[in-house]
Design a protein around this motif. Structure first.
Motif, short mmCIF file in Angstrom:
data_model
loop_
_atom_site.label_atom_id
_atom_site.label_comp_id
_atom_site.label_asym_id
_atom_site.label_seq_id
_atom_site.Cartn_x
_atom_site.Cartn_y
_atom_site.Cartn_z
N GLY A 231 0.81 -1.21 0.00
CA GLY A 231 0.00 0.00 0.00
C GLY A 231 0.84 1.25 0.00
N GLU A 232 1.95 1.24 0.76
CA GLU A 232 2.82 2.40 0.82
C GLU A 232 3.51 2.65 -0.51
OE1 GLU A 232 5.89 4.40 4.04
OE2 GLU A 232 5.85 2.23 3.85
N THR A 233 3.90 1.58 -1.20
CA THR A 233 4.51 1.73 -2.52
C THR A 233 3.54 2.37 -3.50
OG1 THR A 233 5.89 -0.23 -2.15
CG2 THR A 233 5.63 0.50 -4.42
N HIS A 234 2.29 1.90 -3.49
CA HIS A 234 1.30 2.49 -4.40
C HIS A 234 0.97 3.93 -4.00
CE1 HIS A 234 0.26 -0.78 -7.14
NE2 HIS A 234 0.41 -1.61 -6.12
N ALA A 235 1.03 4.23 -2.70
CA ALA A 235 0.81 5.61 -2.26
C ALA A 235 1.88 6.53 -2.84
CB ALA A 235 0.78 5.68 -0.74
N LEU A 236 3.14 6.08 -2.81
CA LEU A 236 4.23 6.88 -3.38
C LEU A 236 4.04 7.03 -4.88
CD1 LEU A 236 6.89 8.42 -3.18
CD2 LEU A 236 8.09 6.22 -3.32
N ALA A 237 3.64 5.95 -5.55
CA ALA A 237 3.41 6.02 -6.99
C ALA A 237 2.29 7.02 -7.31
CB ALA A 237 3.04 4.64 -7.53
N ALA A 238 1.23 7.01 -6.51
CA ALA A 238 0.13 7.96 -6.72
C ALA A 238 0.62 9.39 -6.53
CB ALA A 238 -1.01 7.65 -5.75
N LEU A 239 1.38 9.61 -5.48
CA LEU A 239 1.89 10.95 -5.18
C LEU A 239 2.74 11.47 -6.34
CD1 LEU A 239 2.34 13.25 -3.09
CD2 LEU A 239 4.30 11.93 -2.24
N ILE A 240 3.64 10.65 -6.84
CA ILE A 240 4.51 11.07 -7.94
C ILE A 240 3.69 11.33 -9.20
CG2 ILE A 240 6.37 10.31 -9.48
CD1 ILE A 240 7.64 8.90 -7.08
N CYS A 241 2.73 10.45 -9.50
CA CYS A 241 1.90 10.64 -10.69
C CYS A 241 1.13 11.96 -10.61
CB CYS A 241 0.92 9.48 -10.85
SG CYS A 241 1.66 7.94 -11.44
N PHE A 242 0.50 12.23 -9.48
CA PHE A 242 -0.28 13.46 -9.33
C PHE A 242 0.59 14.70 -9.53
CE2 PHE A 242 -3.31 10.96 -6.41
CZ PHE A 242 -4.21 10.74 -7.45
N HIS A 243 1.75 14.72 -8.91
CA HIS A 243 2.62 15.89 -9.03
C HIS A 243 3.23 16.00 -10.43
CE1 HIS A 243 2.48 17.56 -5.06
NE2 HIS A 243 2.74 16.40 -4.49
N HIS A 244 3.70 14.88 -10.95
CA HIS A 244 4.38 14.93 -12.25
C HIS A 244 3.39 15.25 -13.37
CE1 HIS A 244 7.91 14.59 -14.59
NE2 HIS A 244 7.61 13.46 -15.20
N ALA A 245 2.11 14.97 -13.16
CA ALA A 245 1.10 15.28 -14.17
C ALA A 245 1.01 16.79 -14.42
CB ALA A 245 -0.26 14.74 -13.73
N ARG A 246 1.44 17.59 -13.45
CA ARG A 246 1.34 19.05 -13.58
C ARG A 246 2.60 19.66 -14.20
NH1 ARG A 246 -0.60 19.07 -7.80
NH2 ARG A 246 1.24 20.30 -7.25
#
Length: 421
Positions: A231-246
């Motif tokens: 879950g923590e790995t996917h949380a980091l992946a989500a965080l990076i995707c959200f920020h990098h999308a901008r």
């Protein structure tokens, strides 16, 4: 001069870590220095040959073969100089019969990541070694990220590699309790890699796209591994995707900073946002709640808002209250104060910021002083806002941030009627 140098720079970013991981599998982490020297020698040889002969049809394979041969030469030379070690002979045999087509295997990269993030090393050493061995960064680039000098970074890396050599590690992806114990260090290294690229420590540009892309690649590798896909790995992946999308919307045509409130959300990467929400669902399905879960949730609130004015600031305040319980760092408290300022007005945000005034970490952190300047300006306290922005300008900044703060400072001296015209 031909196009060999730019082509090699791009290849180095994409292939050096893969070749290093392949050679570490063949020779073991105890020979990291030999391997890195061989990879560097291979790229140096390519720079010398390709400018005259042109780039080969399969440049990645050419580099892998060259690095293998350089490593083999070094190994044989050491075998002649030292007493014959059976492990050296076996390593030379493996190298001689190795297949360069084997480079780029995800498991090799993952195994090297876990070697670099061994708990015998400190957090900063783990991140530095990951940047060097997995991402192909040199000492100068790593020094920028840690506000250090190349010489100091080189010494720390040498000591870290000697420590790993003395441990006589095998190259494998750990399992069970060992994987669970070492995964947080690896996630932290990727987190630091991304945050260091998202806002560059120096230079003219706001971001270092190479580092952000590398962080995204590495966290995806972890998400694809059945035992590291927590879950923590996917949380980091989500965080990076959200920020990098901008990323595309964060700077203007001339590289100037575009704040979140002013960004054209149509320029956000819809595909990356969708991937982020997919990772977030996987993260929230796990039983544990970590700081990364909350940080990903905060990023998701921003990502789902149709406009800045429609951002759910009360929800962000609640997220930050929970995050402070798990990660009570000055920077988290700073961001919580900014959210409070949008939810309950600039006076409420400023009161929270003033409570952080004694933090030594924030005294040289430009974003703290810039946030104070912004809130003071909203309250009409222009002279105090200008003083805060001047403090921000005395802190470490990249060129894009400095230009933005100078524009903001000029606004402090503009009469109110002109500022709103």
């Amino acid at each position: 001069m031909t196009e060999a140098a730019p082509a090699l720079e791009d290849l180095f970013r994409h292939e050096a870590g893969k070749i290093c991981a392949w050679l570490v599998r063949l020779l073991g982490p105890g020979r990291l220095e030999l391997i890195e020297d061989a990879v560097q020698d291979a790229f140096s040889a390519a720079l010398a040959q390709w400018r005259f002969e042109g780039t080969p049809q399969r440049p990645a394979a050419w580099l892998a073969i060259a690095a293998r041969n350089k490593a083999l030469d070094r190994l044989r030379r050491e075998m002649r100089l030292e007493s014959l070690d059976p492990s050296d002979e076996a390593a030379a045999w493996r190298l001689g019969f190795s297949n360069p087509e084997d480079t780029g295997k995800p498991d090799d990269t993952l195994a090297l990541m876990f070697v670099a993030c061994h708990p015998a090393l400190g957090d900063e050493e783990q991140t530095m070694l990951t940047l060097q061995t997995v991402c192909g960064f040199n000492a100068r680039q790593i020094a920028r990220a840690f506000l250090s000098t190349p010489e100091a970074v080189t010494q720390r890396l040498v000591r870290a590699k000697r420590r790993l050599r003395d441990l006589k590690l095998t190259v494998e992806i750990p399992e069970g309790a060992e994987l669970a114990g070492r995964l947080p260090g690896l996630l932290n290294a990727i987190y630091q890699l991304f945050t260091g690229g998202y806002t560059a420590a120096e230079g003219d540009q706001l971001m270092t796209e190479q580092r952000c892309a590398e962080a995204l690649r590495l966290v995806r590798l972890l998400c694809e591994h059945p035992h590291a896909s927590t879950g923590e790995t996917h949380a980091l992946a989500a965080l990076i995707c959200f920020h990098h999308a901008r990323a595309a919307a964060r700077t203007g045509a001339t590289g100037d900073v575009v704040l979140l409130a002013e960004q054209d959300r149509a320029r956000w990467d819809a595909g990356l946002l969708a991937r982020g929400f997919g990772h977030l669902r996987r993260a929230m399905a796990a039983p544990e709640l970590t700081a990364l879960h909350l940080e990903a949730g905060i990023a998701a609130v921003h990502a789902s808002a149709p406009s800045f004015a429609q951002t759910d600031w009360p929800a962000l305040v609640h997220y930050y209250e929970a995050l402070i319980e798990l990660k009570p760092t000055p920077v988290v408290k700073l961001n919580a104060a900014i959210a409070q300022g949008y939810a309950d007005g600039p006076g409420a945000g400023l009161a929270q910021l003033d409570e952080l005034a004694g933090s030594t970490q924030l005294s040289r952190y430009a974003h703290y002083h810039a946030a104070r300047g912004d809130l003071l300006l909203k309250l009409g306290r222009r002279a105090e806002a200008g003083a805060a922005l001047r403090q921000a300008l005395e802190c470490p900044l990249n060129g894009a941030e400095r230009d933005y703060l100078l524009r903001k400072l000029r606004a402090c001296s503009t009469p109110a009627r002109q500022a709103h015209s």
